[in-house]
Motif scaffolding. Structure first.
Motif, PDB file in Angstrom:
ATOM      1  N   GLY B 268       3.701  -8.620   5.409  1.00 40.98           N
ATOM      2  CA  GLY B 268       3.694  -8.280   3.824  1.00 40.98           C
ATOM      3  C   GLY B 268       4.474  -9.292   3.498  1.00 40.98           C
ATOM      4  O   GLY B 268       4.731 -10.204   2.865  1.00 40.98           O
ATOM      5  N   LEU B 269       6.137  -8.989   4.200  1.00 37.60           N
ATOM      6  CA  LEU B 269       7.033 -10.169   3.762  1.00 37.60           C
ATOM      7  C   LEU B 269       6.732 -11.741   4.078  1.00 37.60           C
ATOM      8  O   LEU B 269       7.544 -11.916   3.235  1.00 37.60           O
ATOM      9  CB  LEU B 269       8.253  -9.202   4.328  1.00 37.60           C
ATOM     10  CG  LEU B 269       8.862  -7.800   4.408  1.00 37.60           C
ATOM     11  CD1 LEU B 269      10.683  -7.697   4.939  1.00 37.60           C
ATOM     12  CD2 LEU B 269       9.454  -7.909   2.742  1.00 37.60           C
ATOM     13  N   ASP B 272       4.913 -12.603   1.273  1.00 31.11           N
ATOM     14  CA  ASP B 272       5.387 -12.515   0.120  1.00 31.11           C
ATOM     15  C   ASP B 272       6.461 -13.881   0.465  1.00 31.11           C
ATOM     16  O   ASP B 272       6.083 -14.896  -1.201  1.00 31.11           O
ATOM     17  CB  ASP B 272       6.278 -10.973   0.049  1.00 31.11           C
ATOM     18  CG  ASP B 272       5.618 -10.051  -0.251  1.00 31.11           C
ATOM     19  OD1 ASP B 272       4.211 -10.571  -0.721  1.00 31.11           O
ATOM     20  OD2 ASP B 272       5.479  -9.148  -0.494  1.00 31.11           O
ATOM     21  N   ALA B 273       6.697 -14.339   1.651  1.00 31.58           N
ATOM     22  CA  ALA B 273       8.231 -15.177   1.371  1.00 31.58           C
ATOM     23  C   ALA B 273       6.823 -16.743   1.109  1.00 31.58           C
ATOM     24  O   ALA B 273       7.385 -17.972   0.705  1.00 31.58           O
ATOM     25  CB  ALA B 273       8.576 -15.079   3.021  1.00 31.58           C
TER      26      ALA B 273
END
Lengths: 216, 643
Positions: B268-269, B272-273
């Motif tokens: 997820g991160l 997102d990044a």
């Protein structure tokens, strides 16, 4: 705090940049090990060091990314500016060329980091005063013009090394206190560890993300 | 009163013997006479009394006195009697009272006696009961102490078992669990003291509690391990993991769960990044730079590199109380598990980048970047799917790069490898390919390229190029060919010598150059010999059976003179007789080498001639006049000041 699995409240991400041979790795080594590394090899790409410090009674873990100064690694090191809370920009007071390149380093830093990133200028090798090639006043002026914090330090004697890292952390901490640094934002270079459950939006992301993944 | 007794005495006298009587009488008389009435109080008193009722001493009264006294005595006695009668009555009533008191007291006493007898029994009973009670209290204390020591308190039990399925784990839970454990181990002491049955019972009970508690703890941990970021749960989780390490299966399940939830989080991160970027648009999403493959790939890998320490950190924090097992292996495995998730998105993106028509140099730098990160990740997460993925895309990038390079080389060679130019300089394709190679090699950079990779890459460019160059050179005359090849080889050597790991290649190129230099030298030497008319002289000098040389045609003094004139002219301007192609050699080293070696041939022949002429056997007159110069002089003139 000591009861939690983390014995610190924040993680600050730092990056150390500057020309080749200005002593970036030695500064890091001096800061983390309190020793001078006399025959430090050239850094390949990026290296990584940590230390826990205390600012205003809060334990803070510094996660420091030490980059290679060699031009050929620029492609790699540029990617590490992303989300750094502090940038230590280093030049060598005995080599003018390293000072002259500061503006290009600064441009890179400004382009690749947050506006809230604290940039700290370090004139390294101040133990070699006899061989000085850049005056303190000149560098101080440069720092003031560009809104940088500045100090002359020596990775060899350890002079001001501690101060540079700590002052940067204090400034970052101040930004957090003032609300200028948004902890909830991803990649702010600061992670809030315990004490504030859900202090970081990643926690929320955590759950939603894991739910998504569990269902599939 | 005196009268009656005396009369009585007198009477007695009269009754008894006269002598005795007279004696007694006298004695009595004496006694009476001796009686001192005034001192006898009793008599005085009686007389006084008498005077009260005997006022007048008359005959009458004297006659009545006696009865009077008797009456009086009677009256007094009667009075006395009545008085005593009263006293007696009083005494009688007193007596009655006393008797009744006595009987009552007696009754009371007997009652008391009875009561006492009764009480005694009661007391006995009480004492007995008391003793019993004491014993029971004691037993109770013992039982309590036992329970306290060998059983969990209801509160502890409640905490341990939880009120409902979802009741939270609290710090008290661990204390209770710890107690169950210590009770379990205390049972050994119990067992040693001979209470096997109890000890075994308690042990079994405790084991059951522990088992149930750990089961509950496991379920809780599994469902909460995703919230490592909140402090209370984190502390509890750490403790929970320490407890669960005794149950490897549960321990592993929790870690797997943790791993998979962190994995999802990391993905997820990462996404997102890639797509959202930093706070308030201050940090652009990584995919903004997807058009710059180097930066794009570099940013993605750097992001991952920087994330892993934090993951490792929280993992270490989670497991830091687990002292019984070696957690390093677990940490490796879980990190491998956590990073597995990003493999797919990363791979897809890198493959997409590699499938575009990126330039050779970009492909090379991407491959080199991947090489660098492969080194890093195989240390950070060794033997993981993640590092394998990096290795895979790295190989892919490498292959894509090599095939792109091959294509470029092929293109150059097919399209542009024309006949060698008249000036015998290397064909444009050589320069083009060399600059391509240079370009790629200067990119090299990040990862210190592995020698075999570089050799492979150089081979891809150089091998077909050498082939092509040899092919086109084959059409030329020998001298031109040698010069052309030397020029080509020279350019290649000049390029390669700037970089490392080229020794092998350079050696092979040098060998090829040397062969061409030999060819060229012999061409040049032959040409010099021909031009100086040395050919016949040299042939004759080599012949073994002959007479004096001065007699041999072609070796006579006149012929020699003719040669020496030519030689003089040559010595004046040695370069005049060089093959024109020699000047086309790009390398001065090559040029000088060929010249030098060719001149050496001339010097050698001259020396032979000189020796022959000065040999008296050959019958030359005035040899010094004939050949004024010594071989040394010639050598100096042709080869410089070297001897």
């Amino acid at each position: 705090m000591s009861v939690g699995p983390y014995n610190y409240s924040y993680i600050f991400k730092y990056i150390i940049i500057g020309d080749m041979g200005v002593g970036k790795s030695c500064l890091l080594h001096q800061f983390t090990e309190k020793k001078f590394m006399s025959d430090c090899p050239h850094t390949i790409g990026v290296e990584f060091g940590t230390r826990i410090i205390e600012v205003s009674g809060q334990k803070i873990k510094l996660q420091i990314w030490d980059t290679a100064g060699q031009e050929r690694f620029r492609a790699v090191t540029r990617s590490y500016y992303r989300g750094a809370a502090g940038a230590l920009m280093v030049y060598d007071i005995t080599r003018r060329s390293t000072y002259n390149h500061l503006s290009s380093w600064l441009t890179d830093t400004r382009n690749l980091t947050n506006p809230s990133t604290v940039i700290f200028l370090i004139g390294n090798k101040c133990d070699l005063n006899a061989a000085r090639d850049v005056t303190y006043e000149e560098a101080k002026q440069f720092a003031d013009e560009n809104g940088l914090m500045f100090v002359e330090a020596s990775a060899k004697s350890g002079e001001n090394v501690e101060e540079a890292f700590l002052e940067t952390a204090k400034k970052i901490y101040q930004s957090i206190q003032d609300g200028r640094l948004d902890l909830n934002a991803a990649e702010s270079g600061v992670q809030h560890k315990p004490s504030q459950p859900g202090g970081r939006n990643t926690l929320v992301n955590d759950q939603t993300a894991s739910k998504d993944s569990c269902s599939c | 009163m005196n009268e009656p007794p005396s009369s009585a005495v007198t009477q007695d006298f009269g009754d008894n013997g006269s002598l005795g009587q007279s004696n007694v009488l006298s004695k009595r008389l004496n006694k009476i006479l001796e009686t001192r009435l005034d001192t006898d109080k009793e008599t005085l008193e009686a007389l006084k009394e008498l005077s009260n009722f005997f006022p007048e001493n008359s005959i009458q009264s004297r006659r009545n006195l006696r009865s009077k006294i008797e009456k009086r005595s009677l009256a007094i006695n009667e009075e006395f009697l009545s008085a005593f009668g009263k006293v007696k009555d009083a005494l009688d009533s007193v007596y009655n009272d006393v008797v009744s008191i006595d009987s009552e007291v007696r009754a009371m006493s007997s009652h008391l006696q009875a009561t006492r007898a009764q009480t005694h029994q009661l007391i006995d009973h009480t004492t007995q009961l008391q003793a019993q009670s004491k014993k029971l209290t004691m037993e109770q204390e013992v039982a309590n102490a036992f329970l306290e020591r060998y059983q969990l308190s209801p509160a502890e039990l409640a905490v341990l078992q939880g009120t409902s399925r979802d009741s939270p784990i609290t710090p008290a839970f661990f204390t209770a669990l710890q107690r169950a454990q210590s009770i379990h181990s205390d049972c050994r002491v119990l067992m040693q003291s001979g209470f096997q049955t109890v000890a075994l019972d308690v042990m079994e009970q405790m084991s059951l509690y522990q088992e149930a508690a750990l089961e509950r703890l496991y379920r809780w941990t599994q469902s909460h391990c995703r919230s490592m970021e909140s402090s209370e749960t984190a502390a509890l989780l750490t403790e929970a993991m320490a407890c669960l390490q005794d149950r490897p299966v549960l321990f592993k399940y929790v870690l797997d769960e943790y791993g998979s939830c962190r994995r999802a989080n990391l993905v997820g991160l990462f996404i997102d990044a890639l797509t959202k970027g930093g706070p308030g648009g201050a940090l652009k999403p990584i995919e903004m730079h997807a058009n710059d493959p180097k930066r794009y790939v570099g940013d993605m890998l750097a992001w991952l590199h920087q994330t892993i320490p934090s993951e490792r950190e929280s993992l270490i924090a989670l497991l830091r109380e687990c002292s019984k097992t070696d957690v390093t292996e677990h940490i490796h495995q879980i990190l491998a598990n956590i990073t597995e998730g990003v493999c797919h998105p990363l791979k897809v993106r890198i493959e997409r980048i590699l499938s575009t028509d990126a330039s050779t140099t970009i492909l090379y730098s991407v491959a080199s970047l991947l090489g660098y990160y492969h080194q890093i990740f195989s240390q950070v997460v060794p033997e993981s799917i993640f590092s394998n993925t990096i290795a895979e895309v790295r190989t892919l990038a490498q292959n894509r790069f090599l095939s792109a390079l091959q294509n470029r080389v092929k293109q150059h060679l097919v399209d542009r490898l024309d006949a060698p130019p008249p000036d015998l300089s290397p064909s444009t394709s050589v320069s083009a390919l060399m600059s391509l190679l240079k370009e790629v090699l200067s990119v090299a950079g990040v990862a210190d390229g592995r020698p075999e990779d570089i050799a492979k890459m150089v081979g891809v460019v150089l091998d077909p190029l050498l082939q092509a160059v040899n092919l086109s050179a084959a059409r030329l005359p020998t001298t031109d060919m040698a010069v052309y090849l030397l020029n080509c080889l020279y350019q290649m050597q000049a390029t390669l010598s700037l970089y490392g790991f080229m020794d092998d290649r350079l050696e092979r190129l040098q060998a090829q150059s040397d062969a061409q230099l030999d060819t060229l030298t012999s061409e040049q030497a032959s040409s010099l010999v021909a031009n100086l008319n040395l050919g016949p002289i040299y042939t004759i000098l080599q012949e073994t059976s002959r007479g004096p040389l001065s007699n041999v045609p072609g070796m006579d003094a006149a012929s020699l003179k003719h040669f020496l004139v030519k030689l003089d002219a040559f010595l004046g301007l040695p370069d005049m007789l060089l093959l024109p192609q020699i000047s086309l050699l790009l390398s001065t080293v090559h040029r000088n080498n060929v010249k030098h070696r060719a001149f050496e041939v001339i010097c050698t022949i001259f020396k032979q001639l000189y020796v022959a002429v000065h040999d008296p056997v050959n019958g030359y007159q005035n040899p010094n006049g004939l050949i004024p110069r010594t071989p040394e002089q010639i050598q100096e003139l042709l080869l410089g000041d070297r001897q």
